[in-house]
Motif scaffolding. Structure first.
Motif, mmCIF file in Angstrom:
data_model
loop_
_atom_site.group_PDB
_atom_site.id
_atom_site.type_symbol
_atom_site.label_atom_id
_atom_site.label_comp_id
_atom_site.label_asym_id
_atom_site.label_seq_id
_atom_site.Cartn_x
_atom_site.Cartn_y
_atom_site.Cartn_z
ATOM 1 N N LEU A 108 -14.784 -27.062 -6.037
ATOM 2 C CA LEU A 108 -13.980 -25.839 -5.925
ATOM 3 C C LEU A 108 -13.021 -25.696 -6.907
ATOM 4 O O LEU A 108 -12.268 -26.013 -7.436
ATOM 5 C CB LEU A 108 -13.045 -25.528 -4.690
ATOM 6 C CG LEU A 108 -13.725 -25.530 -2.990
ATOM 7 C CD1 LEU A 108 -14.694 -27.038 -2.865
ATOM 8 C CD2 LEU A 108 -13.082 -25.545 -1.679
ATOM 9 N N PRO A 109 -13.471 -24.507 -7.910
ATOM 10 C CA PRO A 109 -13.207 -24.383 -9.238
ATOM 11 C C PRO A 109 -11.785 -23.834 -9.053
ATOM 12 O O PRO A 109 -11.291 -22.862 -8.675
ATOM 13 C CB PRO A 109 -14.159 -23.635 -10.558
ATOM 14 C CG PRO A 109 -14.812 -22.948 -8.928
ATOM 15 C CD PRO A 109 -14.852 -23.654 -7.063
ATOM 16 N N PHE A 110 -10.748 -23.737 -11.002
ATOM 17 C CA PHE A 110 -9.850 -23.404 -10.531
ATOM 18 C C PHE A 110 -10.138 -22.140 -11.824
ATOM 19 O O PHE A 110 -10.389 -22.929 -13.084
ATOM 20 C CB PHE A 110 -8.614 -23.896 -10.818
ATOM 21 C CG PHE A 110 -7.980 -25.225 -10.435
ATOM 22 C CD1 PHE A 110 -8.631 -25.651 -9.756
ATOM 23 C CD2 PHE A 110 -6.617 -25.423 -10.455
ATOM 24 C CE1 PHE A 110 -7.601 -26.503 -8.224
ATOM 25 C CE2 PHE A 110 -5.433 -25.835 -9.531
ATOM 26 C CZ PHE A 110 -6.355 -26.386 -8.618
ATOM 27 N N ILE A 111 -9.461 -20.678 -11.813
ATOM 28 C CA ILE A 111 -10.013 -19.409 -12.352
ATOM 29 C C ILE A 111 -8.729 -18.671 -12.699
ATOM 30 O O ILE A 111 -8.267 -19.152 -12.120
ATOM 31 C CB ILE A 111 -11.235 -18.746 -11.411
ATOM 32 C CG1 ILE A 111 -10.586 -18.142 -10.039
ATOM 33 C CG2 ILE A 111 -12.617 -19.558 -11.153
ATOM 34 C CD1 ILE A 111 -11.559 -17.387 -9.156
ATOM 35 N N ALA A 112 -9.219 -17.765 -13.820
ATOM 36 C CA ALA A 112 -8.711 -17.173 -14.202
ATOM 37 C C ALA A 112 -8.963 -15.731 -14.434
ATOM 38 O O ALA A 112 -10.106 -16.047 -14.627
ATOM 39 C CB ALA A 112 -7.552 -17.902 -15.348
ATOM 40 N N SER A 113 -8.202 -14.904 -14.291
ATOM 41 C CA SER A 113 -8.847 -13.331 -15.434
ATOM 42 C C SER A 113 -9.417 -13.188 -16.124
ATOM 43 O O SER A 113 -8.924 -14.235 -17.205
ATOM 44 C CB SER A 113 -7.572 -12.550 -15.003
ATOM 45 O OG SER A 113 -8.319 -11.477 -15.352
ATOM 46 N N ARG A 114 -10.279 -12.731 -16.533
ATOM 47 C CA ARG A 114 -11.271 -12.907 -18.204
ATOM 48 C C ARG A 114 -10.231 -12.585 -18.581
ATOM 49 O O ARG A 114 -10.047 -12.612 -20.318
ATOM 50 C CB ARG A 114 -12.644 -11.920 -18.161
ATOM 51 C CG ARG A 114 -13.417 -12.690 -17.145
ATOM 52 C CD ARG A 114 -14.565 -12.065 -17.493
ATOM 53 N NE ARG A 114 -16.067 -12.927 -17.492
ATOM 54 C CZ ARG A 114 -16.466 -14.097 -17.681
ATOM 55 N NH1 ARG A 114 -16.014 -14.171 -19.489
ATOM 56 N NH2 ARG A 114 -17.371 -14.460 -17.953
ATOM 57 N N GLU A 115 -9.384 -11.971 -18.790
ATOM 58 C CA GLU A 115 -8.184 -10.664 -19.385
ATOM 59 C C GLU A 115 -7.130 -12.044 -20.120
ATOM 60 O O GLU A 115 -6.037 -12.510 -20.935
ATOM 61 C CB GLU A 115 -7.187 -10.589 -18.763
ATOM 62 C CG GLU A 115 -8.500 -8.915 -18.561
ATOM 63 C CD GLU A 115 -7.220 -7.570 -18.282
ATOM 64 O OE1 GLU A 115 -6.037 -7.456 -18.066
ATOM 65 O OE2 GLU A 115 -7.749 -6.988 -17.452
#
Length: 276
Positions: free
Chosen positions: A208-215
């Motif tokens: 399950l990946p950790f993600i962030a906004s493309r901003e």
């Protein structure tokens, strides 16, 4: 001024685990701020019931999602991939994991000692957008399906814990449970797993990946990965309690396997776990 926020909603299988994940997140955000990241980041102790809008929010600094919405529901086009955790649990290999196929004690006694023998039984599944509970199980059952059918019915439970309860309460017979969730529950309360029997595993897939906004800029994504490593090393006992061994830097292409598993099920004529 942007108001960043962060939350780790996926492996809070008990209140204690939830507190440990929040503490790890706090340490990671502190290290991130010291490395030049934003210091004013709010954390959500209780994420919203509908996670997809949160994952897509432009102010999301850090969260964790399932590989299925990431690859199959277009989330990969809205976020940056930060890290994939690596766990110390049976079924894990580096950043990859499996689900454990489990049946109720009653189903086991009736002969459901392997997946083939589960034909016509009742499945419990945490959600339609879950790789571990739905996509992996669908992929495993697809070669055994006949005319697009395998299970007699599917009950959507909302969580792996509720799927295990459904087996214990005899409202379902078989389920696929994320091996990390299973290990954490076994650590916390082995009694929760009484009355269920493992009968196999699904194919492996990236975790399950950790993600962030493309901003969030790429340089900040790299700093955020380093901050997660710092938080992991800051408390060895916490890491052991979370069964967390480290973090990998995956490529977007690593998650193609999740899409391929869905395609294989469709090629076997089994595109829907809950057949009509």
């Amino acid at each position: 001024m942007k108001r960043w926020f962060a939350t780790l909603p996926m492996y809070n299988v008990t209140p204690r685990h939830g507190a440990l994940w929040r503490a790890l997140l706090t340490d990671a955000l502190r290290a991130f701020a010291q490395a030049g990241g934003p210091a004013d980041v709010s954390t959500l102790d209780e994420p919203p019931a509908d996670l997809m809008p949160m994952w897509r929010h432009p102010d999301l600094l850090l969260s964790q999602t399932c590989g299925y919405p990431y690859r199959m529901l277009g989330l990969d086009q809205a976020v940056r991939l930060v890290a994939t955790p690596m766990f110390d649990a049976d079924g894990c290999d580096g950043m990859r994991y499996r689900s454990v196929l489990v049946v109720s004690e009653a189903a086991w006694v009736r002969g459901a000692t392997n997946l083939t023998a589960c034909r016509g039984l009742r499945a419990a599944c945490n959600g339609r957008d879950s790789h571990s509970g739905m996509n992996g199980l669908r992929h495993a059952a697809a070669p055994l399906a006949r005319d697009g059918r395998f299970f007699a019915s599917v009950v959507w439970t909302g969580s792996h814990l509720n799927s295990l309860r459904a087996l214990a309460e005899s409202t379902a017979d078989v389920a696929a449970i994320d091996c990390v969730t299973l290990a954490l529950l076994r650590d916390a309360n082995p009694g929760l797993l009484q009355g269920v029997r493992p009968i196999g595993t699904t194919a492996s897939a990236p975790g399950l990946p950790f993600i962030a906004s493309r901003e969030l800029g790429e340089q900040h994504v790299a700093a955020l990965f380093d901050a997660l490593d710092h938080a992991l090393a800051a408390d060895g006992e916490r890491a052991r309690a979370l069964r967390l061994r480290g973090f990998a830097r995956p490529a977007h292409s690593d998650y193609v396997v999740i899409e391929r598993m869905a395609q294989i099920a469709a090629e076997f004529g089994y595109p829907d776990l809950a057949q009509p």
